[in-house]
Enzyme design. Structure first.
Site, PDB file in Angstrom:
ATOM      1  N   ILE A  18      37.733  56.271  41.628  1.00 51.46           N
ATOM      2  CA  ILE A  18      38.105  55.158  43.006  1.00 51.46           C
ATOM      3  C   ILE A  18      39.649  54.577  43.163  1.00 51.46           C
ATOM      4  O   ILE A  18      39.700  53.914  44.026  1.00 51.46           O
ATOM      5  CB  ILE A  18      37.094  53.833  42.763  1.00 51.46           C
ATOM      6  CG1 ILE A  18      37.513  53.202  41.367  1.00 51.46           C
ATOM      7  CG2 ILE A  18      35.659  54.077  42.719  1.00 51.46           C
ATOM      8  CD1 ILE A  18      36.690  51.857  41.199  1.00 51.46           C
ATOM      9  N   GLY A  22      50.219  55.910  39.110  1.00 50.07           N
ATOM     10  CA  GLY A  22      51.300  56.995  38.383  1.00 50.07           C
ATOM     11  C   GLY A  22      50.946  57.382  37.165  1.00 50.07           C
ATOM     12  O   GLY A  22      51.280  58.400  36.805  1.00 50.07           O
ATOM     13  N   MET A  23      50.428  56.523  36.236  1.00 51.05           N
ATOM     14  CA  MET A  23      50.077  57.036  34.943  1.00 51.05           C
ATOM     15  C   MET A  23      48.462  56.684  34.554  1.00 51.05           C
ATOM     16  O   MET A  23      48.081  56.625  33.584  1.00 51.05           O
ATOM     17  CB  MET A  23      50.940  56.424  33.938  1.00 51.05           C
ATOM     18  CG  MET A  23      50.737  54.831  34.086  1.00 51.05           C
ATOM     19  SD  MET A  23      51.951  54.087  32.776  1.00 51.05           S
ATOM     20  CE  MET A  23      51.763  52.142  33.048  1.00 51.05           C
ATOM     21  N   VAL A  26      41.481  55.193  37.881  1.00 47.49           N
ATOM     22  CA  VAL A  26      40.312  54.253  37.793  1.00 47.49           C
ATOM     23  C   VAL A  26      39.102  54.813  38.151  1.00 47.49           C
ATOM     24  O   VAL A  26      38.863  55.392  39.283  1.00 47.49           O
ATOM     25  CB  VAL A  26      40.648  53.092  38.622  1.00 47.49           C
ATOM     26  CG1 VAL A  26      39.588  51.941  38.435  1.00 47.49           C
ATOM     27  CG2 VAL A  26      41.975  52.388  38.129  1.00 47.49           C
ATOM     28  N   LYS A  41      39.431  51.891  33.704  1.00 47.66           N
ATOM     29  CA  LYS A  41      40.823  52.633  33.694  1.00 47.66           C
ATOM     30  C   LYS A  41      41.160  53.400  32.566  1.00 47.66           C
ATOM     31  O   LYS A  41      41.277  53.079  31.785  1.00 47.66           O
ATOM     32  CB  LYS A  41      41.733  51.406  33.817  1.00 47.66           C
ATOM     33  CG  LYS A  41      43.295  51.490  34.044  1.00 47.66           C
ATOM     34  CD  LYS A  41      44.032  50.201  34.428  1.00 47.66           C
ATOM     35  CE  LYS A  41      45.397  50.466  34.613  1.00 47.66           C
ATOM     36  NZ  LYS A  41      46.076  49.134  34.733  1.00 47.66           N
ATOM     37  N   ASP A 138      53.863  38.862  39.705  1.00 45.97           N
ATOM     38  CA  ASP A 138      53.623  40.021  40.624  1.00 45.97           C
ATOM     39  C   ASP A 138      52.687  39.671  41.890  1.00 45.97           C
ATOM     40  O   ASP A 138      51.888  40.650  42.056  1.00 45.97           O
ATOM     41  CB  ASP A 138      53.476  41.336  40.012  1.00 45.97           C
ATOM     42  CG  ASP A 138      53.902  42.550  40.830  1.00 45.97           C
ATOM     43  OD1 ASP A 138      54.716  42.334  41.795  1.00 45.97           O
ATOM     44  OD2 ASP A 138      53.549  43.413  40.599  1.00 45.97           O
TER      45      ASP A 138
END
Length: 559
Positions: A18, A22-23, A26, A41, A138
Site C-alpha cells: 500500500i 526510500g528505505m 508498507v 512497515k 514535521d
C-alpha cells in the site's frame, strides 16, 4: 520484500503493498484470527547504508509511540526484529493523506480545514503534555491521514519527533521540511519546543486553505486573504500568529491556539469592529490625553468596578440557574472575563459533576482551560479542584470499544500526578491508588490489542493489592457513577490479568473474592439513572468468573 500471501510472526498475513518509501515498504496485512487489518512497515537491511543507525531510530520511534494513546494517533501493535529486516505492525489507517486531497482538489474548504485543525491542535497538545514533552517537528499535509468520510485526521510518521529536554540549549539535529519547518529547526536559534509544532501547524493550515505550497519558492507565507478574499479574517490572524519567526510572538501553547480556532468567527467580528471604530478610538485617545492624570486613575477604577460587577452577575446567574447547562455557560462567561480567578473554575467543575456525566463537550471545555487551571496552584482549594477533574475523567461512562475503553482513565493521569504531590490532601490515598491503576493501564496497552506481555511477579502482586485497596477506598465516595466505573475498570483488569495472577502465585479464591466484592459493590449502588450500566457490569462480572476458571483450570464450584 515480503511475499504476498506470506504470514509474519505466525499472525499477520500479507495482502498487498500500500506504500513505498526510500528505505521501507508498507503492506496491508490481516490478522485472520481477530478478523482485523493492520499496516506492516518493513525496513530491510539490503541497500541501506548504516542500517544499525536507521534501526536505532526506528526503535526510538516505536518505543515513543507505544507510550501514547490518543484517537488521532496510530497504535503500535507489534515489533518484529530480525537480522536483515525490521518490521513494525501498526493500525491500518484508512483513507488518503491531506497532500493527496490538495493534489486532487486544490485549496480545501475552510470549514473542513478548521475542523481538522482542532483535531491536530488537540493531538499536538496531548504530545506536548507528556512527561517529558514530545515535539513532533514535521507537521505537513503528507503526514496527516484523512478518513474516507472526511471527518477524522490521524497524525503519522514520528521519524523526526523528539522528547524535549529542558537542560538542552539546542537540538542535536536539524530536521523538518523546508517551508513548513520553523526557523529554530535549522540550528543556531535554540532547541525546538511546543511553539515549533505550532509554527508547522500554521504552515500546514496555510497550504490546506490556500492551495499554495510553502515548501516551494519563494518559501513565503502570505496573509491568506491575498489569495482568497472570501476567507476568514479570524483564520488569517490565527495562521499569521502561528507562523511568526520569533517563537515568543506565536501562540505559546496548543491550548491558546485551540481556543482561538474554536472562536475564529468571533475574531472576524472583532476585526470588523476594530476597523469601524479606528477613527473613533483615535479621537478618543486624543481627548483622553488632555485630561488630568488623576482622571485616568478614576477611569481605570471605574472600568475595574464594572468588570467586577459583571463578573459577580455571571456568578450569581450561575448559582440561580436551574440546569447544569445554564450554570456551565455562566461560569464560562465569568472565566472569559476574569481568567485569573479561581472561583469560576471551581464552580464550573462542580456543575459538571452534578449530572454525573462528563460529556465530550465538557472534556473540550476542561482541555481548553487546562493551562489556566494549572496556573492557579497557589489557592488552598487547588488540590480538591484537580482531584475533581481527575475523577470526572475517571468516571466518564461512554460506550466504547475494548481498544479505547480506558482512554479517559489515561487522560486522568496528568491530573492525578498533580494531586499526589499534596500528601496532606484528604483524598491523597485514593488518588495514589487511582494513579497506580492508570499507570498499569498505560503500561499494558498492548494487552488490549491482543499482544501478550510477560509481567514481573512482584509487580503483579502489587497490582493485586492496589486493586483491593481501590475497592476499599471507592466505597467511601459518594459518586455512584465513579463507583460503577471503578468497579468495571477493576473487573476488566482482573479479566485481562487472571493468568498473570495465577503465575504470580495468587490463590484463585483470593481473585474470586475480589471479584465477588465488585459484584456486591455494584449491587449496592441504587440509582435508577444507571440501571442499564449496572446490569452490563454484573453480566461482565459473571463472564470474568469464567475467565478466572479458565486461567486456573478448574471449576468455580458452588461459589
Amino acid at each position: 520484500m515480503l511475499e504476498i500471501g506470506s504470514t509474519i510472526g505466525g499472525i499477520y498475513k500479507i495482502l498487498n503493498v500500500i506504500g513505498k518509501g526510500g528505505m521501507s515498504v508498507v503492506y496491508l496485512a490481516m490478522n485472520e484470527k481477530a478478523n482485523k487489518q493492520w499496516a506492516v512497515k518493513e525496513v530491510r537491511k539490503d541497500g541501506i547504508r548504516n542500517f544499525e543507525v536507521v534501526k536505532q531510530g526506528l526503535v526510538a520511534e516505536t518505543n515513543m509511540l507505544k507510550k501514547l494513546n490518543h484517537p488521532n494517533l496510530p497504535d503500535i501493535i507489534d515489533v518484529i526484529d530480525n537480522d536483515d529486516t525490521f518490521i513494525i505492525v501498526m493500525d491500518y489507517i484508512e483513507g488518503n493523506s491531506l497532500s493527496k486531497s490538495i493534489e486532487e482538489y486544490g485549496a480545501l474548504p475552510q470549514s473542513q480545514v478548521i475542523m481538522w485543525a482542532k483535531q491536530l491542535c488537540d493531538v499536538l497538545g496531548y504530545l506536548h503534555t507528556r512527561t517529558p514533552p514530545i515535539i513532533y517537528r514535521d507537521m505537513k499535509p503528507s503526514n496527516v491521514m484523512l478518513s474516507p468520510d472526511g471527518k477524522k485526521v490521524t497524525l503519522i510518521d514520528f521519524g523526526t519527533a523528539r522528547e524535549y529536554k529542558s537542560q538542552n540549549i539546542a537540538d542535536t539535529t536539524c530536521l523538518g521540511t523546508i517551508g513548513y519547518a520553523a526557523p529554530e529547526q535549522f540550528g543556531g536559534q535554540g532547541q525546538t519546543d511546543a511553539r515549533t509544532d505550532i509554527y508547522c501547524l500554521g504552515a500546514t493550515l496555510y497550504h490546506l486553505v490556500t492551495g499554495q505550497n510553502p515548501s516551494e519558492p519563494p518559501y513565503e507565507i502570505k496573509p491568506i486573504r491575498e489569495w482568497n478574499p472570501s476567507l476568514s479574517e479570524g483564520l488569517e490572524k490565527i495562521i499569521l500568529k502561528c507562523t511568526q519567526k520569533n517563537p515568543d510572538d506565536r501562540y505559546q501553547s496548543c491550548t491558546e491556539l485551540l481556543y482561538d480556532l474554536e472562536h475564529y468567527d468571533e475574531l472576524d467580528a472583532l476585526t470588523q469592529k476594530k476597523q469601524k471604530n479606528k477613527l473613533r478610538v483615535f479621537v478618543a485617545l486624543l481627548a483622553a490625553s488632555a485630561v488630568f492624570l488623576t482622571s485616568g486613575f478614576v477611569s481605570l477604577n471605574l472600568k475595574k468596578g464594572e468588570t467586577d460587577d459583571i463578573f459577580n452577575e455571571y456568578i450569581a446567574s450561575a448559582e440561580n440557574s436551574s440546569t447544569s447547562v445554564e450554570k456551565i455557560d455562566n461560569y464560562k462567561k465569568a472565566i472569559e472575563l476574569k481568567p485569573e480567578e479561581f472561583l469560576p473554575y471551581q464552580r464550573l467543575v462542580e456543575a459538571m459533576i452534578e449530572d454525573d456525566v462528563f460529556s465530550s463537550d465538557e472534556v473540550s471545555v476542561i482541555r481548553g482551560y487546562k493551562t489556566n487551571i494549572k496556573a492557579l496552584s497557589s489557592d488552598e482549594e487547588y488540590p480538591q479542584l484537580v482531584y475533581d477533574i481527575a475523577k470526572m475523567y475517571w468516571s466518564c461512562y461512554e460506550k466504547q470499544s475494548s481498544e479505547n475503553v480506558n482512554q479517559n482513565i489515561l487522560n486522568s493521569a496528568e491530573w492525578l500526578d498533580i494531586v499526589v504531590e499534596y500528601k496532606d490532601f484528604k483524598n491523597y490515598k485514593t488518588a495514589s491508588v487511582m494513579k497506580k491503576i492508570a499507570e498499569y493501564i498505560s503500561s499494558t496497552q498492548q494487552a488490549f490489542s491482543q499482544v501478550d506481555n510477560e509481567k514481573n511477579e512482584d509487580d503483579t502482586k502489587e497490582l493485586f493489592e492496589d486493586l483491593k485497596n481501590m475497592i476499599v477506598e471507592i466505597e467511601h465516595d459518594t459518586s455512584d457513577i465513579l463507583k460503577l466505573k471503578t468497579y468495571d475498570i477493576i473487573r476488566y483488569i482482573i479479566s485481562q490479568s487472571a493468568t498473570d495472577f495465577k503465575k504470580a502465585g495468587i490463590p484463585k479464591d483470593d481473585v474470586t473474592d475480589l471479584l465477588s466484592s465488585i459484584k456486591s459493590g455494584v449491587e449496592s449502588v441504587e440509582n435508577a439513572n444507571f440501571e442499564d450500566e449496572e446490569k452490563e457490569i454484573l453480566a461482565s462480572v459473571e463472564d470474568t468468573f469464567g475467565t478466572i476458571d479458565t486461567a486456573y483450570q478448574n471449576s468455580r464450584g458452588g461459589n
